[in-house]
Motif scaffolding. Structure first.
Motif, PDB file in Angstrom:
ATOM      1  N   ILE A 268      -9.595  -3.177  -9.998  1.00  0.00           N
ATOM      2  CA  ILE A 268      -8.448  -2.271  -9.587  1.00  0.00           C
ATOM      3  C   ILE A 268      -7.345  -3.369  -9.387  1.00  0.00           C
ATOM      4  O   ILE A 268      -7.566  -4.387  -9.142  1.00  0.00           O
ATOM      5  CB  ILE A 268      -8.736  -1.604  -8.178  1.00  0.00           C
ATOM      6  CG1 ILE A 268      -7.505  -0.507  -7.783  1.00  0.00           C
ATOM      7  CG2 ILE A 268      -9.248  -2.785  -6.955  1.00  0.00           C
ATOM      8  CD1 ILE A 268      -7.963   0.052  -6.387  1.00  0.00           C
ATOM      9  N   ALA A 269      -6.172  -2.692  -9.714  1.00  0.00           N
ATOM     10  CA  ALA A 269      -4.815  -3.775  -9.678  1.00  0.00           C
ATOM     11  C   ALA A 269      -3.745  -2.996  -9.390  1.00  0.00           C
ATOM     12  O   ALA A 269      -3.539  -1.799  -9.597  1.00  0.00           O
ATOM     13  CB  ALA A 269      -4.718  -4.349 -10.945  1.00  0.00           C
ATOM     14  N   ALA A 270      -2.608  -3.434  -8.524  1.00  0.00           N
ATOM     15  CA  ALA A 270      -1.458  -2.785  -8.192  1.00  0.00           C
ATOM     16  C   ALA A 270      -0.372  -3.732  -7.897  1.00  0.00           C
ATOM     17  O   ALA A 270      -0.632  -4.912  -7.598  1.00  0.00           O
ATOM     18  CB  ALA A 270      -2.019  -2.080  -6.626  1.00  0.00           C
ATOM     19  N   ALA A 271       0.762  -3.244  -8.109  1.00  0.00           N
ATOM     20  CA  ALA A 271       1.990  -3.999  -8.018  1.00  0.00           C
ATOM     21  C   ALA A 271       2.284  -4.135  -6.577  1.00  0.00           C
ATOM     22  O   ALA A 271       2.856  -5.337  -6.186  1.00  0.00           O
ATOM     23  CB  ALA A 271       3.016  -3.215  -8.703  1.00  0.00           C
ATOM     24  N   ASP A 272       1.747  -3.280  -5.775  1.00  0.00           N
ATOM     25  CA  ASP A 272       2.248  -3.660  -4.300  1.00  0.00           C
ATOM     26  C   ASP A 272       1.323  -2.837  -3.567  1.00  0.00           C
ATOM     27  O   ASP A 272       0.413  -1.921  -4.051  1.00  0.00           O
ATOM     28  CB  ASP A 272       3.847  -3.217  -4.045  1.00  0.00           C
ATOM     29  CG  ASP A 272       4.262  -2.023  -4.543  1.00  0.00           C
ATOM     30  OD1 ASP A 272       3.435  -0.880  -4.335  1.00  0.00           O
ATOM     31  OD2 ASP A 272       5.044  -2.031  -5.177  1.00  0.00           O
ATOM     32  N   PRO A 273       1.221  -3.062  -2.044  1.00  0.00           N
ATOM     33  CA  PRO A 273       0.522  -2.297  -1.157  1.00  0.00           C
ATOM     34  C   PRO A 273       0.594  -0.580  -1.339  1.00  0.00           C
ATOM     35  O   PRO A 273      -0.347   0.066  -1.201  1.00  0.00           O
ATOM     36  CB  PRO A 273       0.667  -2.747   0.305  1.00  0.00           C
ATOM     37  CG  PRO A 273       1.432  -3.993   0.015  1.00  0.00           C
ATOM     38  CD  PRO A 273       1.942  -4.152  -1.284  1.00  0.00           C
ATOM     39  N   ALA A 274       1.902  -0.182  -1.557  1.00  0.00           N
ATOM     40  CA  ALA A 274       1.791   1.317  -1.768  1.00  0.00           C
ATOM     41  C   ALA A 274       1.148   1.897  -2.804  1.00  0.00           C
ATOM     42  O   ALA A 274       0.630   2.794  -2.780  1.00  0.00           O
ATOM     43  CB  ALA A 274       3.303   1.504  -1.828  1.00  0.00           C
ATOM     44  N   VAL A 275       1.136   1.112  -3.954  1.00  0.00           N
ATOM     45  CA  VAL A 275       0.536   1.363  -5.258  1.00  0.00           C
ATOM     46  C   VAL A 275      -1.008   1.446  -4.913  1.00  0.00           C
ATOM     47  O   VAL A 275      -1.653   2.264  -5.418  1.00  0.00           O
ATOM     48  CB  VAL A 275       0.755   0.692  -6.378  1.00  0.00           C
ATOM     49  CG1 VAL A 275      -0.052   0.856  -7.576  1.00  0.00           C
ATOM     50  CG2 VAL A 275       2.480   0.874  -6.781  1.00  0.00           C
ATOM     51  N   LEU A 276      -1.572   0.572  -4.341  1.00  0.00           N
ATOM     52  CA  LEU A 276      -2.789   0.212  -3.976  1.00  0.00           C
ATOM     53  C   LEU A 276      -3.463   1.393  -3.061  1.00  0.00           C
ATOM     54  O   LEU A 276      -4.490   2.035  -3.266  1.00  0.00           O
ATOM     55  CB  LEU A 276      -3.211  -1.100  -3.204  1.00  0.00           C
ATOM     56  CG  LEU A 276      -4.652  -1.318  -2.782  1.00  0.00           C
ATOM     57  CD1 LEU A 276      -5.556  -1.327  -3.763  1.00  0.00           C
ATOM     58  CD2 LEU A 276      -4.478  -2.631  -2.029  1.00  0.00           C
ATOM     59  N   LEU A 277      -2.683   1.792  -2.148  1.00  0.00           N
ATOM     60  CA  LEU A 277      -2.773   2.715  -1.021  1.00  0.00           C
ATOM     61  C   LEU A 277      -2.928   4.208  -2.011  1.00  0.00           C
ATOM     62  O   LEU A 277      -3.862   4.982  -1.759  1.00  0.00           O
ATOM     63  CB  LEU A 277      -1.765   3.221  -0.237  1.00  0.00           C
ATOM     64  CG  LEU A 277      -1.896   4.188   0.861  1.00  0.00           C
ATOM     65  CD1 LEU A 277      -3.295   3.978   1.895  1.00  0.00           C
ATOM     66  CD2 LEU A 277      -0.911   3.972   2.103  1.00  0.00           C
ATOM     67  N   ALA A 278      -2.053   4.454  -2.899  1.00  0.00           N
ATOM     68  CA  ALA A 278      -2.272   5.684  -3.566  1.00  0.00           C
ATOM     69  C   ALA A 278      -3.208   5.780  -4.458  1.00  0.00           C
ATOM     70  O   ALA A 278      -3.950   6.746  -4.559  1.00  0.00           O
ATOM     71  CB  ALA A 278      -1.022   5.904  -4.642  1.00  0.00           C
ATOM     72  N   LEU A 279      -3.588   4.400  -5.181  1.00  0.00           N
ATOM     73  CA  LEU A 279      -4.887   4.553  -5.908  1.00  0.00           C
ATOM     74  C   LEU A 279      -6.227   4.953  -5.138  1.00  0.00           C
ATOM     75  O   LEU A 279      -7.143   5.643  -5.370  1.00  0.00           O
ATOM     76  CB  LEU A 279      -5.123   3.348  -6.447  1.00  0.00           C
ATOM     77  CG  LEU A 279      -4.159   3.010  -7.974  1.00  0.00           C
ATOM     78  CD1 LEU A 279      -4.274   1.476  -8.168  1.00  0.00           C
ATOM     79  CD2 LEU A 279      -4.526   3.984  -8.917  1.00  0.00           C
ATOM     80  N   LEU A 280      -6.128   4.106  -3.895  1.00  0.00           N
ATOM     81  CA  LEU A 280      -7.565   4.352  -3.140  1.00  0.00           C
ATOM     82  C   LEU A 280      -7.614   5.755  -2.352  1.00  0.00           C
ATOM     83  O   LEU A 280      -8.678   6.347  -2.418  1.00  0.00           O
ATOM     84  CB  LEU A 280      -7.510   3.294  -1.951  1.00  0.00           C
ATOM     85  CG  LEU A 280      -7.524   1.929  -2.277  1.00  0.00           C
ATOM     86  CD1 LEU A 280      -7.612   1.010  -1.190  1.00  0.00           C
ATOM     87  CD2 LEU A 280      -9.109   1.699  -2.975  1.00  0.00           C
ATOM     88  N   ARG A 281      -6.549   6.403  -2.104  1.00  0.00           N
ATOM     89  CA  ARG A 281      -6.428   7.749  -1.704  1.00  0.00           C
ATOM     90  C   ARG A 281      -7.026   8.883  -2.646  1.00  0.00           C
ATOM     91  O   ARG A 281      -7.601   9.706  -2.595  1.00  0.00           O
ATOM     92  CB  ARG A 281      -5.246   8.017  -1.213  1.00  0.00           C
ATOM     93  CG  ARG A 281      -4.805   7.698   0.279  1.00  0.00           C
ATOM     94  CD  ARG A 281      -3.574   7.951   0.781  1.00  0.00           C
ATOM     95  NE  ARG A 281      -3.235   7.558   2.264  1.00  0.00           N
ATOM     96  CZ  ARG A 281      -2.217   7.412   2.628  1.00  0.00           C
ATOM     97  NH1 ARG A 281      -1.032   7.697   2.247  1.00  0.00           N
ATOM     98  NH2 ARG A 281      -2.157   7.248   4.082  1.00  0.00           N
ATOM     99  N   ARG A 282      -6.711   8.420  -4.156  1.00  0.00           N
ATOM    100  CA  ARG A 282      -7.154   9.268  -5.155  1.00  0.00           C
ATOM    101  C   ARG A 282      -8.556   9.063  -5.362  1.00  0.00           C
ATOM    102  O   ARG A 282      -9.308   9.878  -5.604  1.00  0.00           O
ATOM    103  CB  ARG A 282      -6.393   9.118  -6.309  1.00  0.00           C
ATOM    104  CG  ARG A 282      -6.717   9.991  -7.523  1.00  0.00           C
ATOM    105  CD  ARG A 282      -6.183  11.315  -7.213  1.00  0.00           C
ATOM    106  NE  ARG A 282      -6.857  12.248  -8.248  1.00  0.00           N
ATOM    107  CZ  ARG A 282      -8.032  13.038  -8.163  1.00  0.00           C
ATOM    108  NH1 ARG A 282      -8.812  12.740  -7.291  1.00  0.00           N
ATOM    109  NH2 ARG A 282      -8.367  13.711  -9.305  1.00  0.00           N
ATOM    110  N   LEU A 283      -8.982   7.927  -5.490  1.00  0.00           N
ATOM    111  CA  LEU A 283     -10.544   7.505  -5.651  1.00  0.00           C
ATOM    112  C   LEU A 283     -11.349   8.053  -4.599  1.00  0.00           C
ATOM    113  O   LEU A 283     -12.680   8.556  -5.134  1.00  0.00           O
ATOM    114  CB  LEU A 283     -10.651   5.969  -5.373  1.00  0.00           C
ATOM    115  CG  LEU A 283     -10.132   5.213  -6.596  1.00  0.00           C
ATOM    116  CD1 LEU A 283     -10.472   3.714  -6.464  1.00  0.00           C
ATOM    117  CD2 LEU A 283     -10.795   5.615  -7.899  1.00  0.00           C
ATOM    118  N   VAL A 284     -10.889   8.364  -3.464  1.00  0.00           N
ATOM    119  CA  VAL A 284     -11.900   9.023  -2.261  1.00  0.00           C
ATOM    120  C   VAL A 284     -11.837  10.530  -2.401  1.00  0.00           C
ATOM    121  O   VAL A 284     -12.088  11.179  -1.465  1.00  0.00           O
ATOM    122  CB  VAL A 284     -11.588   8.467  -1.187  1.00  0.00           C
ATOM    123  CG1 VAL A 284     -12.089   7.174  -0.964  1.00  0.00           C
ATOM    124  CG2 VAL A 284     -10.287   9.016  -0.457  1.00  0.00           C
TER     125      VAL A 284
END
Length: 433
Positions: A268-284
């Motif tokens: 997993i890789a993200a440009a910033d915390p907001a992108v990381l949060l969006a990815l994790l919310r979709r993963l669950v």
């Protein structure tokens, strides 16, 4: 050093063991190299699987042999990679790193000095090439510390339930969308690789793979597909531009009349915390999935606290990238620092004698540094492992002192060293290679 380079035979310490020399791999001996790999790792091999030897750069592939010819007693190779390190001014920047890989010793040649011969060759080869830093992911944790490698970052593995709540009220994910695709689609692996390299350059501790390796990492094989789906990639996009991704695979399971599937996110890789949060919310939020496992999370990642803290989501921690300075002076001068200091470091290094000396490390207020040999009295004594351990900021000199890897010779030197190597955040554990 070319593909046919060799070294002086390893010394025969036991008096009755064969001496080994290290030779370069050619197209004619590639199959012999692979044979040792199969004997060492005994993974399932299927005719339809990708040929992993395609990733080899034969200029960086070697084998140990008692005769100068196959069959080989051991093998190793390295990738021409980058790792992102602290840079002056509180920034980060990529630095070349030789990624050690394909290490294996034939079962009939264990405990005979084969690995020692190969790693001594590796360090000399890198020294002659002018490559100051080596790294690896360790198959067994008890092996590589003997050769000066040290864990530089920890990997937090998260385990989440479907619908896990990530509480981040001040992180704005508006405008970020996600899109699921199959990783094996034409051109998609290359797109992911290019995005990874872009994000790696701004992520402390992240490793950038060469394409010839990434192409194979992103392919499915027979063993991974047994009972599971093909690899997928979840893209995060902001204003139509990719800004993060997660590589995942789901495995279906039904129990007591209900879905109990699992999803494993291996990268997993993200440009910033907001992108990381969006990815994790979709993963669950995938249907038919009960458990989500996410690898590659720094130990101080905001994700852990969005989920309520370590007890609520951290399944366990593991070692990430191990680092080994091959040229201490070049490594310490390349790095950026958090303030001014003038310290004499006496480095112990059994495998790279050119490192075993006193070094004057002088850092400026702007984070730049000079590092050169000196005969002045030492302020700190440290093992080369300690240099690798603190290189990306993942471990502290104080903790290393408690482990016996750093000793203060001048009062206050340990605090001064700790202050200048500190980083604002912990390094990411780095992708597998």
């Amino acid at each position: 050093m070319g593909a046919m380079a060799s070294q002086t035979p390893a010394s025969d310490r036991a008096g009755n063991r064969p001496a080994y020399r290290v030779v370069g791999i050619t197209e004619e001996t590639r199959a012999d190299f692979q044979e040792v790999d199969h004997l060492t790792w005994f993974d399932e091999v299927h005719p339809a699987d990708p040929d992993w030897s395609r990733a080899l750069d034969l200029r960086r592939a070697f084998a140990a042999t008692a005769t100068g010819e196959p069959p080989f007693a051991g093998i190793y190779a390295s990738f021409d990679m980058e790792i992102t390190i602290p840079a002056p001014g509180g920034k980060v920047a990529p630095m070349p790193m030789a990624g050690l890989t394909w290490v294996g010793v034939h079962p009939d040649h264990r405990r005979r000095g084969v690995l020692t011969a190969m790693l001594d060759h590796h360090f000399r080869d890198l020294h002659e090439r002018g490559e100051p830093l080596a790294g690896l992911h360790a198959s067994e944790t008890g092996i590589y510390g003997r050769f000066g490698y040290a864990v530089s970052a920890l990997d937090g593995i998260l385990e989440l339930g479907k619908g896990a709540e990530l509480r981040a009220p001040v992180v704005d994910t508006s405008g970020i969308t996600t899109r699921l695709a199959t990783l094996g689609e034409e051109g998609l692996a290359r797109q992911v690789w290019e995005l990874h390299r872009e994000l790696a350059r701004t992520t402390l501790g992240q490793v950038a793979r060469p394409w010839q390796q990434a192409e194979l990492v992103y392919m499915d094989n027979a063993a991974s597909l047994r009972g599971a789906e093909r690899s997928r990639v979840l893209f995060a996009e902001r204003e139509g531009r990719p800004s993060g991704y997660a590589i995942l695979r789901r495995t279906p399971k039904w129990q007591d009349g209900g879905p109990r599937g699992t999803l494993r996110c291996s990268e997993i890789a993200a440009a910033d915390p907001a992108v990381l949060l969006a990815l994790l919310r979709r993963l669950v939020d995938f249907d038919l999935v009960a458990t989500v496992e996410v690898w590659g999370i720094p130990v101080d990642s905001p994700a852990i606290w969005w989920l309520g803290g370590p007890r609520s989501c951290v399944k366990h921690t593991s070692d990430g990238v191990w680092l080994r300075p091959v040229d201490v002076g070049a490594c310490l001068e390349r790095r950026g620092y958090a303030g001014e200091a003038d310290l004499v470091l006496e480095v112990a290094d059994e495998r790279c004698p050119w490192n075993a000396r006193r070094w004057r490390l002088s850092t400026a207020a702007d984070g730049t540094a000079k590092c050169a040999p000196t005969t002045d009295p030492a302020d700190l004594s440290l093992d080369v492992q300690a240099v690798g351990a603190v290189f990306t900021g993942g471990r502290t000199p104080g903790a290393l002192a408690q482990q016996g890897l750093v000793a203060e010779q001048r009062r206050g030197a340990l605090s001064a060293f700790s202050a200048i190597v500190a980083t604002p955040v912990a390094p990411t554990p780095g992708v597998m290679f």
